[in-house]
Design a protein around this motif. Structure first.
Motif, PDB file in Angstrom:
ATOM      1  N   ASP A 167       3.818  -7.773   4.632  1.00 25.00           N
ATOM      2  CA  ASP A 167       3.544  -6.349   4.449  1.00 25.00           C
ATOM      3  C   ASP A 167       2.048  -6.085   4.590  1.00 25.00           C
ATOM      4  O   ASP A 167       1.272  -6.976   4.973  1.00 25.00           O
ATOM      5  N   GLU A 168       1.630  -4.866   4.267  1.00 23.30           N
ATOM      6  CA  GLU A 168       0.242  -4.485   4.510  1.00 23.30           C
ATOM      7  C   GLU A 168      -0.747  -5.187   3.587  1.00 23.30           C
ATOM      8  O   GLU A 168      -1.951  -5.178   3.846  1.00 23.30           O
ATOM      9  N   THR A 169      -0.276  -5.790   2.510  1.00 19.90           N
ATOM     10  CA  THR A 169      -1.164  -6.548   1.636  1.00 19.90           C
ATOM     11  C   THR A 169      -1.407  -7.965   2.164  1.00 19.90           C
ATOM     12  O   THR A 169      -2.232  -8.699   1.626  1.00 19.90           O
ATOM     13  N   PRO A 183      15.663  -3.052   1.250  1.00 19.36           N
ATOM     14  CA  PRO A 183      15.018  -3.192   2.554  1.00 19.36           C
ATOM     15  C   PRO A 183      15.879  -4.050   3.485  1.00 19.36           C
ATOM     16  O   PRO A 183      16.778  -4.768   3.023  1.00 19.36           O
ATOM     17  N   PRO A 184      15.593  -4.032   4.768  1.00 19.03           N
ATOM     18  CA  PRO A 184      16.434  -4.772   5.713  1.00 19.03           C
ATOM     19  C   PRO A 184      16.205  -6.280   5.702  1.00 19.03           C
ATOM     20  O   PRO A 184      16.948  -7.005   6.364  1.00 19.03           O
ATOM     21  N   PHE A 185      15.204  -6.754   4.986  1.00 22.70           N
ATOM     22  CA  PHE A 185      14.956  -8.187   4.888  1.00 22.70           C
ATOM     23  C   PHE A 185      15.391  -8.654   3.505  1.00 22.70           C
ATOM     24  O   PHE A 185      14.776  -8.302   2.496  1.00 22.70           O
ATOM     25  N   PRO A 196      12.731  -8.381  -1.765  1.00 25.27           N
ATOM     26  CA  PRO A 196      11.284  -8.199  -1.934  1.00 25.27           C
ATOM     27  C   PRO A 196      10.917  -6.715  -2.014  1.00 25.27           C
ATOM     28  O   PRO A 196      11.617  -5.857  -1.488  1.00 25.27           O
ATOM     29  N   GLU A 197       9.816  -6.455  -2.691  1.00 29.33           N
ATOM     30  CA  GLU A 197       9.261  -5.097  -2.762  1.00 29.33           C
ATOM     31  C   GLU A 197       8.036  -5.062  -1.852  1.00 29.33           C
ATOM     32  O   GLU A 197       6.967  -5.545  -2.206  1.00 29.33           O
ATOM     33  N   PHE A 198       8.218  -4.495  -0.673  1.00 26.78           N
ATOM     34  CA  PHE A 198       7.138  -4.465   0.307  1.00 26.78           C
ATOM     35  C   PHE A 198       6.178  -3.313   0.009  1.00 26.78           C
ATOM     36  O   PHE A 198       6.588  -2.246  -0.454  1.00 26.78           O
ATOM     37  N   GLN A 199       4.918  -3.563   0.327  1.00 27.30           N
ATOM     38  CA  GLN A 199       3.887  -2.535   0.204  1.00 27.30           C
ATOM     39  C   GLN A 199       3.485  -2.079   1.601  1.00 27.30           C
ATOM     40  O   GLN A 199       2.880  -2.818   2.367  1.00 27.30           O
ATOM     41  N   GLY A 200       3.880  -0.855   1.947  1.00 32.40           N
ATOM     42  CA  GLY A 200       3.537  -0.329   3.259  1.00 32.40           C
ATOM     43  C   GLY A 200       4.422  -0.888   4.349  1.00 32.40           C
ATOM     44  O   GLY A 200       5.537  -1.368   4.108  1.00 32.40           O
ATOM     45  N   ALA A 201       3.907  -0.854   5.573  1.00 32.00           N
ATOM     46  CA  ALA A 201       4.685  -1.266   6.738  1.00 32.00           C
ATOM     47  C   ALA A 201       4.882  -2.784   6.749  1.00 32.00           C
ATOM     48  O   ALA A 201       4.042  -3.544   6.276  1.00 32.00           O
ATOM     49  N   VAL A 202       6.013  -3.188   7.311  1.00 27.54           N
ATOM     50  CA  VAL A 202       6.357  -4.601   7.408  1.00 27.54           C
ATOM     51  C   VAL A 202       6.150  -5.059   8.853  1.00 27.54           C
ATOM     52  O   VAL A 202       6.595  -4.397   9.799  1.00 27.54           O
TER      53      VAL A 202
END
Length: 215
Positions: A167-169, A183-185, A196-202
Motif C-alpha cells: 500500500d501507500e505506506t 479488500p480483493p486481496f 489486511p487493512e490497506f492505507q491508500g492505493a494498492v
C-alpha cells in the motif's frame, strides 16, 4: 528379508547421490545446502542412507546434479545419459518484506546485488525475487518459513492467483486475489485471520509463482 532389501536399496541410492554430488563439483553437503537452500538435516539423511528419498526428491537431485533420473533412483542406465533437458539454475535475490514494499515506490529498488541469494531450478522467464513467509495468513499454501518466488514482471490480476502487494505506506503483504471480496486481496489460512487493512492505493509488486518449504 523385505526390510533387508529395502535397506540395501536405500543405501545404494544414497551412494549414487553422494557420487552425483561429488561429480557435480560440490565438496560436501554444506556446499549443497548453501547453493540450493535445501534443509541440511534432510539432505544429510538422504546422503547417509539413514532416510530414503522418493521420486520427487530424486527428480530434484537429478536435475540439480545433472544426472540421469533412472540411474539415481533405480541404478539403471548411465549416470550421464540425458533423460530430460538440463536444469537451469537461477540465483534469486532474497529480500526482506520491508524491501518488498519499497519495490512499489516511485523510485523502486533496481540493484539487488547486495542481497543474499537463493538458488531456484527452472524458473520461467521473468524478474524474480524471493521472500521468506512470516505468519499464518497464507498457511494453506505457504506455511511460515516457506520461500516464495515472485515475478516482478507479472502484474496481471487473475482470480485466485497469488500476489505480493504493497500500500501507500510501503507495507508489503502476500495474499490471494479474490476480486469479489473487499479488500480483493485475502488470506488463505486454516486460522481465522482477518484481511489486511490497506492505507491508500494498492500496488502489485509481483505474482507469486512458486512456494517451497523444506520439511
Amino acid at each position: 528379508m523385505l526390510k533387508d532389501q529395502e535397506q540395501f536399496e536405500r543405501e545404494e541410492r544414497a551412494k549414487r547421490l553422494v557420487m552425483a554430488r561429488k561429480n557435480a563439483g560440490f565438496a560436501g553437503p554444506k556446499a549443497i545446502v548453501d547453493r540450493f537452500g535445501w534443509n541440511a538435516n534432510v539432505y544429510k539423511a538422504h546422503e547417509s542412507g539413514r532416510n530414503g528419498f522418493g521420486i520427487a526428491d530424486a527428480k530434484k537431485y537429478a536435475r540439480a546434479f545433472k544426472v540421469n533420473l533412472n540411474w539415481l533412483q533405480f541404478g539403471t542406465g548411465n549416470a550421464l545419459d540425458p533423460d530430460e533437458l538440463p536444469a537451469s539454475v537461477a540465483d534469486v535475490p532474497k529480500i526482506s518484506w520491508v524491501s518488498a514494499g519499497q519495490l512499489s515506490d516511485q523510485a523502486p529498488i533496481t540493484d539487488f546485488s547486495e542481497f543474499p541469494t537463493v538458488a531456484a531450478l527452472d524458473l520461467p522467464d521473468g524478474e524474480w525475487i524471493a521472500l521468506e513467509v512470516e505468519g499464518n495468513s497464507m498457511n494453506k499454501i505457504s506455511p511460515p518459513g516457506s520461500i516464495i518466488f515472485v515475478n516482478l514482471r507479472d502484474k496481471r490480476l487473475a482470480p485466485n492467483a497469488l500476489y505480493v502487494v504493497a500500500d501507500e505506506t510501503g507495507a508489503a503483504t502476500y495474499k490471494r486475489y479474490r476480486p469479489n471480496d473487499n479488500p480483493p486481496f485475502q488470506p488463505a489460512s486454516y486460522e481465522d485471520v482477518p484481511p489486511p487493512e490497506f492505507q491508500g492505493a494498492v500496488t502489485i509488486v509481483g505474482r507469486v509463482r512458486r512456494s517451497i518449504i523444506e520439511m
